[in-house]
Scaffold this active site. Structure first.
Site, short mmCIF file in Angstrom:
data_model
loop_
_atom_site.label_atom_id
_atom_site.label_comp_id
_atom_site.label_asym_id
_atom_site.label_seq_id
_atom_site.Cartn_x
_atom_site.Cartn_y
_atom_site.Cartn_z
CG ASP A 68 -1.97 -0.90 1.13
OD1 ASP A 68 -2.32 -1.51 -0.05
OD2 ASP A 68 -2.82 -1.21 2.02
CE1 TYR B 177 4.51 -6.18 3.45
CE2 TYR B 177 4.11 -8.36 3.63
CZ TYR B 177 4.02 -7.25 2.90
OH TYR B 177 3.40 -7.05 1.73
#
Length: 292
Positions: free
Chosen positions: A65, A126
Site C-alpha cells: 500500500d 514483513y
C-alpha cells in the site's frame, strides 16, 4: 498465456526481478493513471531502456500500500525473446540509470519453469518497526519507524501474538474485498526490542489480506501499552468482525523484507494450488500477496 498454463507465452521469456523501494512518495505498488506508483515507475523505465513501443506488465509478490517500503520485493515480467537476448545482461545497470532514487532493481534473471512471483510464493515476511522512546524517533529513521508515546511491554505483546499464529479467518483484521477470502496461515508473529530501543515485529504468513499486518500491529500495541489485556487480540480474531478499537497503524513503519519460494520443481504445483480459494479447515493456497 492463460493463468492456468503457468509460464510465458511462446516467443517470450519469464524474467524474475528482485527489487526494493522507499514507499514514502509512492501511492503503493499497483499502477494508477494519475498517481506515482512503484509498478508504474519500473514499467516506464523498462519500456525506455529496452526501446520498446509497448509496456511489459509486472506481476508482483506483494502489492504494498501507499507508504509501505520493501527491501526484498519480487516481481516477474514476460519479455519477447529478442528483447531479452538484446538487453538482458545490461538491464540492471540501465535501469539504475533510468529509475528514480527511491526504487532499485537489484537483479534480473530468467525464471525457472513454473515461476510466478505472486502465486508461487509460499510466504512473505514483513517487519514493522516502532519505538516508545519518550523523546521520539531518531530523525534519521523517522521515515521507517513509528513513534508510540506509551511505554510498551514486549513480553505482553509476544504473549498476545501467540494466540494469533496458525490458520484462521482474519476477517477481523482485514479490509474486505469482494470475492476474496480472508483465511490466511500466520506462520510467525514475534516482537524483539533491539539495543537501540527500536521494537521490531516480524510477521510471516503464506499471504496477507488488505491491512492485515498494520491492523495486527495496532491491536498488539494496545496490549503492549496496557490498554487491553493479553487475550484481547485473540478474542477479536474469534469474533470475526472489525472492532473499532483496532487501529490500522501508519504505513511508514512497515517493510516487506523477504519472499520465499519452494524448490524449482515445486513451483508449478504451488502456483496452481495458490489459486484455490480456501475455507476452514483449509489447505495451503488462495493467497493474495497484498499487504498494508
Amino acid at each position: 498465456m492463460s493463468e492456468e498454463n503457468e509460464g510465458a507465452a511462446a516467443g517470450h521469456v519469464r524474467v524474475r526481478l528482485d527489487l526494493s523501494y522507499d514507499g514514502k512518495d509512492f501511492s503503493g505498488w499497483a499502477k494508477q493513471t494519475t498517481r506515482r506508483t512503484v509498478q508504474g515507475e519500473i514499467e516506464d523505465a523498462l519500456r525506455t531502456v529496452t526501446r520498446s513501443a509497448r509496456t511489459y506488465e509486472l506481476t508482483v509478490a506483494g502489492r504494498t500500500d501507499a507508504g509501505v517500503h520493501a527491501r526484498g520485493q519480487v516481481a516477474h515480467v514476460d519479455l519477447p525473446d529478442e528483447v531479452w537476448a538484446e538487453h538482458g545482461d545490461k538491464l540492471v545497470r540501465r535501469l539504475a540509470g533510468r529509475l528514480p532514487h527511491d526504487v532499485r532493481v537489484w537483479s534480473v534473471a530468467e525464471a525457472p519453469a513454473g515461476f510466478n512471483a505472486r502465486f508461487a510464493a509460499v510466504w512473505r515476511r514483513y517487519a514493522y518497526r516502532v519505538t516508545d522512546n519518550p523523546g521520539g524517533v531518531d530523525p534519521l529513521l523517522r521515515g521507517h519507524v513509528l513513534w508510540h508515546d506509551w511505554a510498551l511491554d514486549v513480553d505482553a505483546m509476544n504473549a498476545a501474538s501467540a494466540g494469533l499464529v496458525g490458520e484462521h479467518d482474519f476477517a477481523a483484521y482485514c479490509k474486505r474485498r469482494e470475492g476474496a477470502t480472508t483465511i490466511r496461515t500466520l506462520q510467525r508473529l514475534e516482537w524483539v526490542r533491539g539495543d537501540d530501543g527500536i521494537i521490531t515485529a516480524t510477521v510471516r504468513a503464506d499471504a496477507f489480506c488488505h491491512n492485515m499486518v498494520r491492523s495486527l500491529v495496532g491491536a498488539l500495541l494496545f496490549v503492549g501499552d496496557g490498554h487491553r489485556g493479553v487475550d484481547w487480540p485473540a478474542k477479536v480474531l474469534a469474533a470475526g468482525v472489525r472492532d473499532s478499537a483496532v487501529h490500522v497503524v501508519r504505513p511508514h513503519g512497515l517493510t516487506l523484507e523477504e519472499v520465499g519460494y519452494p524448490a524449482d520443481e515445486l513451483l508449478l504445483s504451488r502456483s496452481r494450488e495458490a489459486r484455490n480459494k480456501r475455507t476452514l479447515p483449509g489447505v495451503s493456497g488462495g493467497g493474495d500477496g497484498c499487504c498494508g
